[in-house]
Design an enzyme around this catalytic site. Structure first.
Site, PDB file in Angstrom:
ATOM      1  N   GLU A   1       0.032  21.260  18.694  1.00  0.00           N
ATOM      2  CA  GLU A   1       0.450  22.529  18.089  1.00  0.00           C
ATOM      3  C   GLU A   1       0.990  23.470  19.161  1.00  0.00           C
ATOM      4  O   GLU A   1       0.229  24.213  19.781  1.00  0.00           O
ATOM      5  CB  GLU A   1      -0.720  23.190  17.361  1.00  0.00           C
ATOM      6  CG  GLU A   1      -1.166  22.412  16.139  1.00  0.00           C
ATOM      7  CD  GLU A   1      -2.153  23.196  15.296  1.00  0.00           C
ATOM      8  OE1 GLU A   1      -2.575  24.287  15.748  1.00  0.00           O
ATOM      9  OE2 GLU A   1      -2.499  22.731  14.219  1.00  0.00           O
TER      10      GLU A   1
ATOM     11  N   ALA B   1      -9.519  22.360  10.197  1.00  0.00           N
ATOM     12  CA  ALA B   1     -10.928  22.440  10.599  1.00  0.00           C
ATOM     13  C   ALA B   1     -11.814  22.762   9.405  1.00  0.00           C
ATOM     14  O   ALA B   1     -11.426  23.491   8.494  1.00  0.00           O
ATOM     15  CB  ALA B   1     -11.108  23.516  11.663  1.00  0.00           C
TER      16      ALA B   1
END
Length: 277
Positions: free
Chosen positions: A248, A185
């Site tokens: 994830e 991110a």
């Protein structure tokens, strides 16, 4: 829990020799798009990075994150393609932070504390911390896993804007921006900055963050029970086009028990739970 932390510390031995203080568990080859924090050291985990980076946040209009308003879904409007919106209530436990929803400039979460759970490192680093409500929920989750005979280990929680900035740039330098954006991110768009996310692993995984975690007893238990403690698997398998990040199994996000239960039962994502139809 503290006693277990000592046992885990002893078990680290050779695994953590040479690791720097700010390092995260190393990523696995099978999970290129979801690895841990890359530190100045050679093994700066892309997995932590991804996890941290993958933290999707949301502009939670009118969603205060405890169990009383967890169920208020369908109140967010999707931004236009390419539009990035600043969230209005960053302290909500249902705040959405992702590629289209960013935290306000300079945001730091209140009431950060270190949960009393085992970590794979001993130092008092910022990634040990979470928002107080989430930290206590994590303690309950770890106790539940322990009662089931399992040994979860915490890897990475809160990440400041500055730390995320370092991680993101390291990933870009390592694999290029297009590839980095699949798992890392940009600063301000990281869920870890909310203080509501934690990456977890196990000794069986050598404390790394890899997709194969889902095949371990700890990973299976986490997927089936996290919602009972107010957490969701934030980036589920098969939902990459919605979350914007790779699967994830180690990255859990606190949303409160009511919302977590609904998201789990519907087999959906935080985005789908919050966006209007």
């Amino acid at each position: 829990m503290k006693g277990k932390a000592l046992l885990i510390t002893a078990a680290l031995g050779a695994v953590l020799l040479g690791c720097q203080q700010d390092e995260e568990p190393k990523p696995g080859e099978d999970n290129q798009a979801s690895q841990t924090e890359l530190d100045d050291k050679q093994a700066l985990d892309q997995s932590d990075t991804q996890n941290e980076n993958q933290e999707s946040g949301q502009d939670q209009e009118g969603k205060k994150g405890d169990e009383n308003n967890d169920s208020s879904s369908g109140k967010l409007e999707k931004p236009e393609d390419g539009e990035v919106v600043t969230v209005e209530d960053p302290e909500s436990t249902l705040v959405l932070v992702n590629k289209q929803f960013k935290l306000p400039d300079g945001y730091e979460p209140p009431d950060l504390m270190a949960p009393d759970v085992p970590f794979y490192f001993e130092e008092d680093l910022e990634k040990r911390y979470m928002r107080e409500e989430a930290a206590h929920a994590l303690e309950e989750l770890f106790s539940g896993a322990e009662e089931a005979g399992l040994d979860l280990v915490a890897a990475s929680g809160y990440r400041s804007y500055e730390r995320q900035e370092e991680i993101y740039q390291q990933n870009v330098d390592s694999v290029g921006q297009e590839e980095a954006d699949k798992f890392s991110a940009k600063p301000g768009n990281s869920e870890h900055q909310t203080g509501l996310a934690m990456d977890v692993t196990s000794a069986e995984m050598a404390f790394s963050l890899e997709q194969s975690f889902k095949q371990t007893d700890e990973g299976t238990w986490l997927a089936e029970n996290a919602h009972s403690y107010g957490f969701i698997i934030r980036y589920p398998e098969g939902k990459e086009d919605i979350t914007g990040y790779s699967y994830e199994p180690w990255h859990i996000r606190y949303v409160g028990k009511k919302a977590a239960e609904e998201i789990y039962q519907r087999n959906t994502t935080l985005e789908e739970y919050l966006f209007s139809e």
